[in-house]
Design a protein around this motif. Structure first.
Motif: not given
Length: 605
Positions: A565-568, A573-580
């Motif tokens: 769950a922590e890794l997910a 978060e990384l996906e969101r930053m990447n999209q940003l």
């Protein structure tokens, strides 16, 4: 016949005498009867003639009304023999004349003026009244004039008949006496010969081989003598063969007894009714019975019995010898248990029975052999009990309490007990905890609380002696123990108990107890309970290990779940930053394009 003589000569004499006497009596009676009938017939004819003649003469006097002449005629006629009375009457029965013959032979006048009753029809009639023959003769002279009644005396005829019968009887007796005398003369040599043969036949067993000589006699008696002489010789020869056979049989029996005494198997020899004829020492040892007890000369303990393979008492009709006698067939590989009070355990035997027949195909004796399979049977029972335990606890989801209860039920069944308990012992060897009761204990015997409770060894009852002494303990007379403690309310009543400790690495880890067996606990029960108890602890430890493994697996799965769950979350978060960042780069590209367009449109370009 109960009163008939037993001797042949007497029977023959009695028979001949009876026949001759009966024949003479019957013949005399028939002769007397025939003579009396002839006399009576002759008297009837004479009386009829006399009556007819007298009636004609009476008619003459009646026509002339000559009553005096009539009376004289009657008196003259009455003087003749056999006439007792003469009477003349009118047709209506009024007496006109009456003459009676007196006992002294003289005739006399009777009473006149009386009425008599003549026959209904005006014809000749004959009547017999007692010793008298009465003749009614009608008197006619062109018309009925009256009746003539003549009475004749029949006693002479009866006397003649009796005399004839008497003479016939005397002649018969004389004939019987003569015949018996002749018969005795004829039978005497025959009877003497028969008596001689009878005595010889009665003493034939004492005079085997001797002969009887008969010089006179009928062909049948001589043939009987020859038969008895032949029987005497054959009886002697048969006795000699019997003596030889007995000697051979004695030697054979001695060899047979010697063989069964030496053979390395338990042997019993029964007769055709089931009684024991012989046994060898091994049979007496395995059966736990003495030779006198086997031969039914000494009382057997009532506790001794055969057992079926399931442990129940075996009825007499299922005993090995009973099965052979009832079926008439050999018995093969029959498993029986033996509960002997002299033994400390139940012995198991593999039994074979073989019938032996006589000349008439009747069972003469039965040979039964026993092979001790106690150890094999014990090992089989133990293996089957272990297999059943494994099957009962094979489910991974079975709770520990139910697992322990099922193991107690199996140990209780194997020891024929009715109560069972399972305690864990802590590492300090001083603390006990009740883990489970058997199913029968909970359902039918015990309602006391305490499951899961921890308490020190010193507070426990005498059953805890197995912990104190570090060995199995048996109390076969629980009520007599001086150091026993009282039972808590609702606890099962204890009559006897067996308690064993379970060791691991020198430490007691559990205590298993069973109780209230119908008979005393034996060394066999101790061994079986110890092995099953040790096996049950293996299952317990495996169950505990499986529980620990399941617990560790659950913890590891929980950790993996949390880490996942922590890794997910971090991936999101990384996906969101990447999209940003991607959005910013696109906007920079568009801005550069617009700048380039503006520069191309500017006049300074």
């Amino acid at each position: 016949m109960p009163f008939a003589p037993r001797r042949l000569s007497s029977q023959l004499i009695l028979l001949v005498s009876s026949i001759l006497l009966t024949t003479g009596i019957i013949s005399g009676w028939m002769t007397a009867r025939k003579q009396s009938e002839m006399l009576a017939d002759s008297m009837h004819r004479n009386a009829a003639l006399v009556a007819v003649n007298l009636a004609e003469r009476c008619a003459y006097h009646l026509v002339l009304n000559d009553y005096a002449g009539l009376e004289g005629l009657l008196l003259q006629t009455a003087d003749s023999a056999d006439i007792k009375r003469l009477r003349v009457s009118e047709p209506n029965g009024f007496l006109l004349g009456d003459v009676v013959s007196a006992p002294d032979g003289k005739t006399q006048r009777g009473q006149l003026g009386e009425n008599i009753t003549p026959p209904a029809s005006f014809t000749t009639d004959f009547l017999i009244e007692g010793d008298e023959l009465i003749v009614w003769q009608p008197i006619t002279a062109g018309a009925p004039l009256g009746w003539l009644q003549a009475t004749y005396d029949l006693s002479p005829i009866r006397a003649a008949k009796a005399e004839t019968l008497k003479k016939a009887l005397l002649f018969s007796l004389f004939w019987v006496i003569c015949s018996v005398g002749l018969l005795l003369l004829f039978l005497q040599p025959l009877v003497r010969a028969i008596n001689k043969l009878t005595v010889f036949a009665g003493c034939l067993n004492e005079h085997k081989g001797e002969r009887v000589a008969i010089r006179q006699g009928t062909r049948e008696i001589i043939e009987l003598a020859d038969s008895l002489n032949d029987a005497s010789l054959r009886l002697l020869a048969s006795e000699r063969r019997m003596v030889e056979d007995r000697e051979r049989l004695r030697q054979s029996e001695e060899k047979f007894r010697s063989l069964i005494q030496k053979v390395q198997a338990a042997i019993l020899v029964h007769d055709g009714k089931g009684g024991v004829l012989d046994s060898n020492p091994l049979a007496r040892k395995l059966l736990g019975l003495s030779e006198e007890q086997l031969m039914d000369k000494e009382r057997i303990d009532p506790a001794w019995r055969f057992l079926r393979e399931d442990g129940s008492a075996m009825p007499v009709e299922e005993y090995p010898v009973s099965r052979v006698l009832s079926s008439g067939q050999p018995l093969r590989d029959y498993v029986v248990g033996i509960h002997a009070p002299s033994h400390d355990h139940i012995s198991w035997m593999l039994v074979n029975g073989e019938p032996e027949y006589d000349e008439e195909r009747s069972i003469r004796q039965v040979i039964v052999s026993f092979i001790d399979i106690t150890e094999r049977k014990w090992a089989e029972n133990l293996a089957q009990a272990r297999l059943r335990l494994l099957e009962k606890v094979s489910s991974p989801d079975i709770p520990m309490a139910e697992l322990l209860q099922r193991m107690l039920d199996e140990i209780e069944t194997q020891t024929a007990s009715s109560i069972g308990f399972y305690h864990f012992v802590k590492e300090d060897q001083q603390t006990l905890s009740l883990q489970s009761w058997s199913t029968n204990t909970l359902s039918a015997m015990c309602t006391a609380e305490g499951k899961g409770r921890h308490y020190p060894v010193e507070e426990a009852g005498v059953w805890a002696d197995c912990v104190r002494q570090c060995r199995p303990v048996v109390h076969n007379d629980y009520a007599s123990l001086p150091h026993r403690k009282g039972m808590p309310e609702g606890h099962a009543r204890i009559s006897r108990e067996l308690v064993i400790p379970v060791f691991r690495e020198g430490q007691i880890v559990a205590v298993i107890g069973v109780g209230n067996k119908p008979d005393e606990y034996t060394e066999s029960d101790i061994q079986l309970t110890s092995l099953l108890g040790d096996f049950s602890w293996e299952i317990v430890t495996r169950k505990q290990a499986e529980g620990e493994i399941r617990k560790l697996n659950a913890e590891l799965e929980e950790r993996v779940r949390l880490r996942t769950a922590e890794l997910a979350a971090k991936n999101e978060e990384l996906e969101r930053m990447n999209q940003l960042f991607v959005g910013r780069e696109l906007k920079m590209v568009e801005l550069k394009k617009k700048i380039q367009e503006l520069e191309r449109e500017s006049p300074h370009a």
